[in-house]
Design a protein around this motif. Structure first.
Motif, short mmCIF file in Angstrom:
data_model
loop_
_atom_site.label_atom_id
_atom_site.label_comp_id
_atom_site.label_asym_id
_atom_site.label_seq_id
_atom_site.Cartn_x
_atom_site.Cartn_y
_atom_site.Cartn_z
N SER A 1 0.82 -1.21 0.00
CA SER A 1 0.00 0.00 0.00
C SER A 1 0.85 1.26 0.00
CB SER A 1 -0.93 0.02 1.21
OG SER A 1 -1.84 -1.04 1.13
N GLY A 2 1.94 1.22 0.72
CA GLY A 2 2.81 2.38 0.80
C GLY A 2 3.82 2.47 -0.33
N GLY A 3 3.84 1.46 -1.20
CA GLY A 3 4.79 1.46 -2.29
C GLY A 3 6.22 1.19 -1.84
N ASN A 4 6.36 0.53 -0.71
CA ASN A 4 7.68 0.26 -0.12
C ASN A 4 8.19 -1.11 -0.56
OD1 ASN A 4 7.81 2.70 1.49
ND2 ASN A 4 6.12 1.78 2.61
N HIS A 5 8.44 -1.24 -1.84
CA HIS A 5 8.79 -2.54 -2.40
C HIS A 5 10.22 -2.97 -2.09
CE1 HIS A 5 5.28 -1.20 -4.77
NE2 HIS A 5 4.89 -2.39 -4.35
N GLU A 6 11.06 -2.04 -1.61
CA GLU A 6 12.43 -2.41 -1.25
C GLU A 6 12.43 -3.43 -0.10
OE1 GLU A 6 11.35 0.89 -0.50
OE2 GLU A 6 11.58 1.51 -2.57
N GLN A 7 11.50 -3.30 0.81
CA GLN A 7 11.44 -4.20 1.96
C GLN A 7 10.52 -5.39 1.74
OE1 GLN A 7 10.71 -2.15 5.64
NE2 GLN A 7 12.05 -0.48 5.08
N LEU A 8 9.80 -5.37 0.64
CA LEU A 8 8.80 -6.41 0.39
C LEU A 8 9.42 -7.79 0.24
CD1 LEU A 8 5.81 -7.01 0.08
CD2 LEU A 8 6.02 -6.41 -2.35
N ARG A 9 10.55 -7.90 -0.43
CA ARG A 9 11.20 -9.20 -0.62
C ARG A 9 11.45 -9.88 0.73
NH1 ARG A 9 14.55 -11.34 -4.71
NH2 ARG A 9 14.40 -9.33 -5.75
N TYR A 10 12.05 -9.13 1.66
CA TYR A 10 12.32 -9.68 2.99
C TYR A 10 11.03 -10.15 3.66
CZ TYR A 10 13.42 -9.92 7.94
OH TYR A 10 13.53 -10.35 9.23
N HIS A 11 9.99 -9.32 3.59
CA HIS A 11 8.77 -9.65 4.31
C HIS A 11 7.94 -10.73 3.62
CE1 HIS A 11 8.93 -7.23 7.89
NE2 HIS A 11 9.56 -6.32 7.16
N LEU A 12 8.06 -10.89 2.32
CA LEU A 12 7.43 -12.03 1.67
C LEU A 12 8.09 -13.33 2.14
CD1 LEU A 12 6.97 -10.73 -1.99
CD2 LEU A 12 5.16 -11.17 -0.32
N ASN A 13 9.40 -13.32 2.21
CA ASN A 13 10.11 -14.51 2.73
C ASN A 13 9.76 -14.78 4.18
OD1 ASN A 13 11.83 -15.72 0.63
ND2 ASN A 13 12.71 -13.68 0.52
N LEU A 14 9.68 -13.73 4.98
CA LEU A 14 9.31 -13.90 6.39
C LEU A 14 7.89 -14.44 6.50
CD1 LEU A 14 10.04 -13.61 9.37
CD2 LEU A 14 9.26 -11.23 9.24
N ALA A 15 6.99 -13.93 5.67
CA ALA A 15 5.60 -14.42 5.68
C ALA A 15 5.56 -15.92 5.38
CB ALA A 15 4.76 -13.64 4.68
N LEU A 16 6.34 -16.36 4.42
CA LEU A 16 6.39 -17.80 4.11
C LEU A 16 6.87 -18.58 5.32
CD1 LEU A 16 7.89 -17.61 0.51
CD2 LEU A 16 5.53 -18.22 1.12
N LYS A 17 7.90 -18.08 6.00
CA LYS A 17 8.40 -18.74 7.21
C LYS A 17 7.35 -18.74 8.31
CE LYS A 17 13.20 -17.67 6.31
NZ LYS A 17 14.32 -16.80 6.64
N ASN A 18 6.49 -17.72 8.32
CA ASN A 18 5.45 -17.60 9.35
C ASN A 18 4.16 -18.33 8.97
OD1 ASN A 18 6.97 -16.17 11.20
ND2 ASN A 18 6.42 -14.19 10.34
N GLY A 19 4.19 -19.13 7.90
CA GLY A 19 3.06 -19.98 7.57
C GLY A 19 2.09 -19.45 6.53
N VAL A 20 2.36 -18.29 5.95
CA VAL A 20 1.50 -17.76 4.90
C VAL A 20 1.91 -18.44 3.60
CG1 VAL A 20 0.72 -15.67 3.70
CG2 VAL A 20 1.39 -15.55 6.12
N THR A 21 0.95 -18.86 2.80
CA THR A 21 1.27 -19.54 1.54
C THR A 21 1.50 -18.53 0.42
OG1 THR A 21 -1.02 -19.72 0.80
CG2 THR A 21 -0.18 -21.49 2.24
N GLU A 22 2.15 -19.00 -0.63
CA GLU A 22 2.32 -18.16 -1.82
C GLU A 22 0.96 -17.74 -2.37
OE1 GLU A 22 4.83 -19.96 -4.78
OE2 GLU A 22 6.51 -20.15 -3.37
N THR A 23 0.02 -18.67 -2.39
CA THR A 23 -1.32 -18.38 -2.90
C THR A 23 -1.97 -17.27 -2.10
OG1 THR A 23 -1.55 -20.65 -3.68
CG2 THR A 23 -3.59 -19.37 -3.39
N GLU A 24 -1.83 -17.32 -0.78
CA GLU A 24 -2.41 -16.26 0.07
C GLU A 24 -1.73 -14.92 -0.18
OE1 GLU A 24 -3.91 -18.68 4.00
OE2 GLU A 24 -1.74 -18.47 3.70
N LEU A 25 -0.43 -14.93 -0.35
CA LEU A 25 0.28 -13.67 -0.60
C LEU A 25 -0.10 -13.06 -1.95
CD1 LEU A 25 3.71 -14.70 0.91
CD2 LEU A 25 2.16 -12.95 1.79
N VAL A 26 -0.28 -13.90 -2.95
CA VAL A 26 -0.75 -13.41 -4.25
C VAL A 26 -2.15 -12.84 -4.11
CG1 VAL A 26 -1.37 -14.09 -6.61
CG2 VAL A 26 0.76 -14.91 -5.58
N GLU A 27 -2.97 -13.45 -3.29
CA GLU A 27 -4.33 -12.93 -3.06
C GLU A 27 -4.29 -11.58 -2.36
OE1 GLU A 27 -8.35 -12.80 -3.57
OE2 GLU A 27 -6.91 -14.19 -4.45
#
Length: 113
Positions: free
Chosen positions: A57-83
């Motif tokens: 939402s904030g357009g802060n894509h520089e940090q998004l890579r790290y947090h997508l990986n962290l989300a996967l480690k925290n149990g969020v699926t790729e499908t959920e992240l794409v949603e």
């Protein structure tokens, strides 16, 4: 995440920004990760979903890579992240969502749902 040598412990925040902004690294470790992310009122999985949505939402894509990986480690699926990305497109803007897809592709590989 921390790495340990003989007598020192270096966190990811210290490695990334400590030489330039040591106080910001310290606040990141002490307040953000050791307090905010550790609070029991929300699960780490939920915090990851919220953080990914906020970064997009904030357009802060520089940090998004790290947090997508962290989300996967925290149990969020790729499908959920794409949603999340798809849903955010209608609230935060199409260009921000498309930029997020670019980052997600780099993290997940080709997205095929």
């Amino acid at each position: 995440m921390t790495t340990t040598s003989e007598s020192t412990t270096t966190t990811s925040a210290q490695q990334y920004m400590g030489a330039v902004a040591p106080k910001l690294a310290s606040l990141t470790d002490d307040v953000l990760y050791n307090d905010i992310w550790a609070r029991p009122e929300l699960a780490a999985r939920d915090r990851s979903l919220i953080t990914v949505a906020a970064l997009i939402s904030g357009g802060n894509h520089e940090q998004l890579r790290y947090h997508l990986n962290l989300a996967l480690k925290n149990g969020v699926t790729e499908t959920e992240l794409v949603e999340v990305i798809t849903h955010i497109a209608f609230y935060a803007g199409w260009p921000k969502a498309i930029s997020a897809v670019t980052v997600a592709k780099a993290v997940f590989g080709p997205i095929s749902l």
